[in-house]
Design an enzyme around this catalytic site. Structure first.
Site, PDB file in Angstrom:
ATOM      1  N   GLY A  20      15.257  72.184  44.825  1.00 30.01           N
ATOM      2  CA  GLY A  20      14.838  73.129  43.781  1.00 30.01           C
ATOM      3  C   GLY A  20      15.942  73.386  42.770  1.00 30.01           C
ATOM      4  O   GLY A  20      15.936  74.405  42.077  1.00 30.01           O
ATOM      5  N   GLY A  26      18.379  77.813  41.092  1.00 31.28           N
ATOM      6  CA  GLY A  26      19.003  76.601  41.633  1.00 31.28           C
ATOM      7  C   GLY A  26      19.878  75.908  40.598  1.00 31.28           C
ATOM      8  O   GLY A  26      20.983  75.456  40.905  1.00 31.28           O
ATOM      9  N   THR A  49       8.043  70.549  39.270  1.00 31.07           N
ATOM     10  CA  THR A  49       6.768  71.216  38.997  1.00 31.07           C
ATOM     11  C   THR A  49       6.856  71.788  37.580  1.00 31.07           C
ATOM     12  O   THR A  49       7.873  71.611  36.894  1.00 31.07           O
ATOM     13  CB  THR A  49       6.549  72.383  39.981  1.00 31.07           C
ATOM     14  N   THR A 144      13.826  86.301  49.721  1.00 35.32           N
ATOM     15  CA  THR A 144      13.632  87.317  48.685  1.00 35.32           C
ATOM     16  C   THR A 144      13.462  88.720  49.269  1.00 35.32           C
ATOM     17  O   THR A 144      13.002  88.871  50.412  1.00 35.32           O
ATOM     18  CB  THR A 144      12.377  86.962  47.858  1.00 35.32           C
ATOM     19  N   ASP A 145      13.753  89.728  48.441  1.00 34.27           N
ATOM     20  CA  ASP A 145      13.512  91.124  48.855  1.00 34.27           C
ATOM     21  C   ASP A 145      12.023  91.396  49.073  1.00 34.27           C
ATOM     22  O   ASP A 145      11.662  92.368  49.745  1.00 34.27           O
ATOM     23  CB  ASP A 145      14.073  92.106  47.820  1.00 34.27           C
ATOM     24  N   GLU A 146      11.159  90.529  48.519  1.00 32.93           N
ATOM     25  CA  GLU A 146       9.711  90.802  48.622  1.00 32.93           C
ATOM     26  C   GLU A 146       9.195  90.695  50.053  1.00 32.93           C
ATOM     27  O   GLU A 146       8.106  91.181  50.352  1.00 32.93           O
ATOM     28  CB  GLU A 146       8.922  89.848  47.711  1.00 32.93           C
ATOM     29  N   TYR A 168       2.662  84.829  47.961  1.00 33.42           N
ATOM     30  CA  TYR A 168       4.045  84.384  47.712  1.00 33.42           C
ATOM     31  C   TYR A 168       4.990  84.925  48.776  1.00 33.42           C
ATOM     32  O   TYR A 168       5.719  84.171  49.431  1.00 33.42           O
ATOM     33  CB  TYR A 168       4.512  84.826  46.318  1.00 33.42           C
ATOM     34  N   LYS A 172       7.186  83.157  51.850  1.00 28.70           N
ATOM     35  CA  LYS A 172       8.645  83.267  51.932  1.00 28.70           C
ATOM     36  C   LYS A 172       9.056  83.827  53.299  1.00 28.70           C
ATOM     37  O   LYS A 172      10.049  83.384  53.891  1.00 28.70           O
ATOM     38  CB  LYS A 172       9.188  84.157  50.811  1.00 28.70           C
ATOM     39  N   ASN A 197      15.192  90.912  42.450  1.00 30.46           N
ATOM     40  CA  ASN A 197      14.644  90.386  41.188  1.00 30.46           C
ATOM     41  C   ASN A 197      15.755  89.854  40.284  1.00 30.46           C
ATOM     42  O   ASN A 197      16.609  90.621  39.833  1.00 30.46           O
ATOM     43  CB  ASN A 197      13.918  91.494  40.418  1.00 30.46           C
TER      44      ASN A 197
HETATM   45  P1  NAD Z   1      11.750  78.501  39.950  1.00 30.52           P
HETATM   46  O1  NAD Z   1      10.266  78.535  40.038  1.00 30.52           O
HETATM   47  O2  NAD Z   1      12.411  78.694  38.628  1.00 30.52           O
HETATM   48  O3  NAD Z   1      12.294  77.119  40.532  1.00 30.52           O
HETATM   49  C1  NAD Z   1      11.767  76.511  41.665  1.00 30.52           C
HETATM   50  C2  NAD Z   1      12.224  75.048  41.651  1.00 30.52           C
HETATM   51  O4  NAD Z   1      11.745  74.427  42.846  1.00 30.52           O
HETATM   52  C3  NAD Z   1      11.657  74.243  40.477  1.00 30.52           C
HETATM   53  O5  NAD Z   1      12.675  73.435  39.928  1.00 30.52           O
HETATM   54  C4  NAD Z   1      10.558  73.396  41.123  1.00 30.52           C
HETATM   55  O6  NAD Z   1      10.335  72.162  40.444  1.00 30.52           O
HETATM   56  C5  NAD Z   1      11.133  73.189  42.509  1.00 30.52           C
HETATM   57  N1  NAD Z   1      10.110  72.900  43.533  1.00 30.52           N
HETATM   58  C6  NAD Z   1       8.943  73.581  43.756  1.00 30.52           C
HETATM   59  N2  NAD Z   1       8.268  73.021  44.779  1.00 30.52           N
HETATM   60  C7  NAD Z   1       9.035  71.985  45.224  1.00 30.52           C
HETATM   61  C8  NAD Z   1       8.892  71.036  46.266  1.00 30.52           C
HETATM   62  N3  NAD Z   1       7.802  71.039  47.067  1.00 30.52           N
HETATM   63  N4  NAD Z   1       9.866  70.119  46.450  1.00 30.52           N
HETATM   64  C9  NAD Z   1      10.952  70.109  45.650  1.00 30.52           C
HETATM   65  N5  NAD Z   1      11.148  70.974  44.635  1.00 30.52           N
HETATM   66  C10 NAD Z   1      10.200  71.904  44.434  1.00 30.52           C
HETATM   67  O7  NAD Z   1      12.255  79.573  41.007  1.00 30.52           O
HETATM   68  P2  NAD Z   1      13.554  80.504  41.014  1.00 30.52           P
HETATM   69  O8  NAD Z   1      13.232  81.777  40.368  1.00 30.52           O
HETATM   70  O9  NAD Z   1      14.729  79.712  40.577  1.00 30.52           O
HETATM   71  O10 NAD Z   1      13.661  80.788  42.581  1.00 30.52           O
HETATM   72  C11 NAD Z   1      14.423  79.932  43.417  1.00 30.52           C
HETATM   73  C12 NAD Z   1      14.339  80.440  44.836  1.00 30.52           C
HETATM   74  O11 NAD Z   1      14.826  81.774  44.883  1.00 30.52           O
HETATM   75  C13 NAD Z   1      12.919  80.501  45.386  1.00 30.52           C
HETATM   76  O12 NAD Z   1      12.974  80.134  46.744  1.00 30.52           O
HETATM   77  C14 NAD Z   1      12.531  81.971  45.248  1.00 30.52           C
HETATM   78  O13 NAD Z   1      11.595  82.338  46.233  1.00 30.52           O
HETATM   79  C15 NAD Z   1      13.875  82.633  45.473  1.00 30.52           C
HETATM   80  N6  NAD Z   1      14.050  83.945  44.842  1.00 30.52           N
HETATM   81  C16 NAD Z   1      13.785  84.113  43.513  1.00 30.52           C
HETATM   82  C17 NAD Z   1      14.010  85.354  42.921  1.00 30.52           C
HETATM   83  C18 NAD Z   1      13.711  85.595  41.459  1.00 30.52           C
HETATM   84  O14 NAD Z   1      13.720  86.754  41.029  1.00 30.52           O
HETATM   85  N7  NAD Z   1      13.473  84.575  40.650  1.00 30.52           N
HETATM   86  C19 NAD Z   1      14.508  86.401  43.685  1.00 30.52           C
HETATM   87  C20 NAD Z   1      14.766  86.191  45.049  1.00 30.52           C
HETATM   88  C21 NAD Z   1      14.563  84.949  45.605  1.00 30.52           C
HETATM   89  O1  TDX Z   2       3.128  90.288  32.636  1.00 30.65           O
HETATM   90  C1  TDX Z   2       3.715  90.997  33.484  1.00 30.65           C
HETATM   91  N1  TDX Z   2       3.584  92.340  33.420  1.00 30.65           N
HETATM   92  C2  TDX Z   2       4.170  93.193  34.314  1.00 30.65           C
HETATM   93  O2  TDX Z   2       4.009  94.415  34.225  1.00 30.65           O
HETATM   94  C3  TDX Z   2       4.536  90.433  34.521  1.00 30.65           C
HETATM   95  C4  TDX Z   2       4.720  88.940  34.626  1.00 30.65           C
HETATM   96  C5  TDX Z   2       5.114  91.291  35.418  1.00 30.65           C
HETATM   97  N2  TDX Z   2       4.927  92.628  35.338  1.00 30.65           N
HETATM   98  C6  TDX Z   2       5.546  93.502  36.360  1.00 30.65           C
HETATM   99  C7  TDX Z   2       5.218  93.113  37.790  1.00 30.65           C
HETATM  100  C8  TDX Z   2       6.465  93.538  38.536  1.00 30.65           C
HETATM  101  O3  TDX Z   2       6.370  94.915  38.877  1.00 30.65           O
HETATM  102  O4  TDX Z   2       6.957  93.361  36.245  1.00 30.65           O
HETATM  103  C9  TDX Z   2       7.583  93.358  37.533  1.00 30.65           C
HETATM  104  C10 TDX Z   2       8.336  92.048  37.691  1.00 30.65           C
HETATM  105  O5  TDX Z   2       7.361  91.028  37.776  1.00 30.65           O
HETATM  106  P1  TDX Z   2       7.778  89.482  37.967  1.00 30.65           P
HETATM  107  O6  TDX Z   2       8.755  89.103  36.903  1.00 30.65           O
HETATM  108  O7  TDX Z   2       6.537  88.698  38.110  1.00 30.65           O
HETATM  109  O8  TDX Z   2       8.617  89.550  39.320  1.00 30.65           O
HETATM  110  P2  TDX Z   2       8.245  90.041  40.799  1.00 30.65           P
HETATM  111  O9  TDX Z   2       6.788  89.953  41.051  1.00 30.65           O
HETATM  112  O10 TDX Z   2       8.922  91.353  41.018  1.00 30.65           O
HETATM  113  O11 TDX Z   2       8.998  88.877  41.652  1.00 30.65           O
HETATM  114  C11 TDX Z   2      10.278  88.366  41.272  1.00 30.65           C
HETATM  115  O12 TDX Z   2      11.303  88.896  42.074  1.00 30.65           O
HETATM  116  C12 TDX Z   2      11.349  88.494  43.429  1.00 30.65           C
HETATM  117  C13 TDX Z   2      10.294  86.839  41.353  1.00 30.65           C
HETATM  118  O13 TDX Z   2       9.260  86.301  40.543  1.00 30.65           O
HETATM  119  C14 TDX Z   2      10.175  86.365  42.776  1.00 30.65           C
HETATM  120  O14 TDX Z   2      10.306  84.945  42.826  1.00 30.65           O
HETATM  121  C15 TDX Z   2      11.287  86.988  43.581  1.00 30.65           C
HETATM  122  O15 TDX Z   2      11.179  86.646  44.929  1.00 30.65           O
END
Ligand code: NAD
Ligand code: TDX
Length: 363
Positions: A20, A26, A49, A144-146, A168, A172, A197
């Site tokens: 990823g 990543g 993806t 994740t915290d979720e 989701y 996780k 987040n």
């Molecule tokens: P993202 O969606 O931006 O990136 C995910 C990456 O994984 C992409 O490059 C996608 O192509 C790749 N991928 C998806 N399925 C795959 C597969 N089957 N094989 C290989 N590659 C694959 O996500 P992100 O926000 O960078 O999150 C990365 C990790 O951190 C995730 O595991 C997510 O659950 C975790 N996380 C994210 C947040 C957040 O707020 N974004 C917070 C806590 C934890």
């Molecule tokens: O259009 C929107 N309107 C809105 O009110 C979107 C996209 C989100 N929201 C709200 C929902 C949440 O309360 O904002 C907050 C943040 O939403 P997201 O950005 O979708 O994040 P969240 O659902 O909190 O999850 C994120 O943090 C934990 C990441 O997407 C996850 O990958 C991570 O694990």
């Protein structure tokens, strides 16, 4: 002796498989580690993806010294053949690969389970096969915290029960349970991180902050779910990547570490601040139908990570300013991310919501 107890320190320089690694967090991890120029070699395995983007690695690929230590492989973590061929030469696997957007998991959950459960299983089996050959590799599962579910008060500790409430977060939770089970059952050297987040440059525009920043740049509507009083704890992407590297190097096998952002805010406060940075009016904000099963609040206790020696470096105000400015300066990047299936996703997620939206009160 169990493999995990035998060796928990990575060799220097290390060889790391980053799954990823073309996504948001990543790719930040890959850019940060390679820019240290300490000899670390990285193989990225990414399915590319809609959320994966080779351009996120352009900075390292255009630097000869860093590019020589990066190998990119397009492939699926749920494919044991591809994974098996990459495992021979690695000291550690850092698994970022996941479907990461809660709203998409509500529309179509299956891919979340395939990558989040079967994919994690395939990676763990490959690490176990290495152990059987006497070639140790550490496995870090990015969670994740979720997984704690909606936390009405207080701060989640690593020992708290998990109560995921979306497809989701359920996927996780399953992935990290599986990872720890390999440590207990087979002695696999596993560590787990639970980040909060995350926000920053290269964040896919489907998520709250980049969606609202990019829509506001175009003077488009900002769809705020429900009353907008849901609370999140915001972690700058550089701090999330740094904390993961810290746990990879120093975490105790079998242990799980929260990575809080230490910046808890209601969504509408986040929106106020990003609009102020952009110089755009609150009148762009629309109140829309809420996300089903919307978690009201996430908040984690970070004392275990602090005791391991990690502290975040970026305040929310500094991180948000840097993020908003990055999106203003990198329009080509986010317009490209809003191509492909973007419009059909956007219409499905927001079309009816925006049509039925009302003015969002400011207070
Ligand atoms: P993202 O969606 O931006 O990136 C995910 C990456 O994984 C992409 O490059 C996608 O192509 C790749 N991928 C998806 N399925 C795959 C597969 N089957 N094989 C290989 N590659 C694959 O996500 P992100 O926000 O960078 O999150 C990365 C990790 O951190 C995730 O595991 C997510 O659950 C975790 N996380 C994210 C947040 C957040 O707020 N974004 C917070 C806590 C934890
Ligand atoms: O259009 C929107 N309107 C809105 O009110 C979107 C996209 C989100 N929201 C709200 C929902 C949440 O309360 O904002 C907050 C943040 O939403 P997201 O950005 O979708 O994040 P969240 O659902 O909190 O999850 C994120 O943090 C934990 C990441 O997407 C996850 O990958 C991570 O694990």
């Amino acid at each position: 002796m169990e493999p995990a107890a035998r060796q928990s320190r990575l060799p220097d320089p290390a060889r790391i498989l980053v799954t990823g690694g073309a996504g948001f967090i990543g790719s930040a991890y890959v850019r940060d580690v390679l820019s240290r120029r300490d000899g670390t070699r990285i193989t990225v395995l990414d399915k590319l993806t809609y959320a994966g983007n080779r351009a996120n690695l352009a900075r390292v690929e255009s630097d000869g010294e860093q590019a020589a230590r990066l190998r990119f492989v397009e492939g699926d973590i749920a494919d044991p053949v591809v994974v098996g061929t990459l495992m021979d030469d690695v000291d550690a696997v850092v698994n970022f690969a996941a479907e990461s957007h809660v709203d998409r998991s509500i529309l179509e959950p299956e891919a979340f389970l395939v990558t989040g459960v079967i994919g994690v299983h395939v990676l763990l089996e490959a690490v176990r096969a290495q152990d059987a050959k006497g070639r140790h590799a550490r496995f870090l599962q990015v969670s994740t915290d979720e997984v704690y579910g909606s936390v009405e008060q207080g701060h989640s500790k690593e020992t708290d029960a998990l109560a995921p409430r979306s497809p989701y977060s359920a996927a996780k939770a399953a992935g990290e349970h599986l990872a720890r089970s390999y440590h207990v059952t087979y002695g696999t050297d596993v560590v787990v991180t639970r980040g909060s987040n995350t926000y920053g440059p290269y964040h896919h525009p489907e998520k709250l902050i980049p969606l609202f920043v990019t829509n506001a740049i175009d003077d488009g509507p900002l769809p705020l779910y429900g009353d907008g009083l849901q609370r999140r704890d915001w972690l700058f992407v550089g701090d999330h990547a740094g904390a993961i590297e810290h746990v990879l190097r120093r975490g105790v096998p079998g242990e799980t570490y929260n990575i809080p952002g230490e910046a808890e805010l209601a969504n509408r406060e986040v929106v106020e601040r990003l609009l102020a940075r952009l110089g755009k009016p609150w009148s762009l904000v629309r109140r829309v139908e809420d996300r089903p099963g919307h978690d009201r609040r996430y908040a984690m206790d970070g004392s275990k990570l602090h005791a391991l020696g990690w502290r975040n470096r970026t305040s929310f105000d500094d991180g948000l300013a840097a993020t908003v400015d990055w999106f203003v300066d990198n329009e080509a990047w986010w317009r490209a991310a809003r191509s492909g299936d973007w419009q059909s996703y956007y219409d499905r997620q927001y079309g009816a919501r925006l049509a039925a939206s009302t003015e969002a009160s400011r207070g």
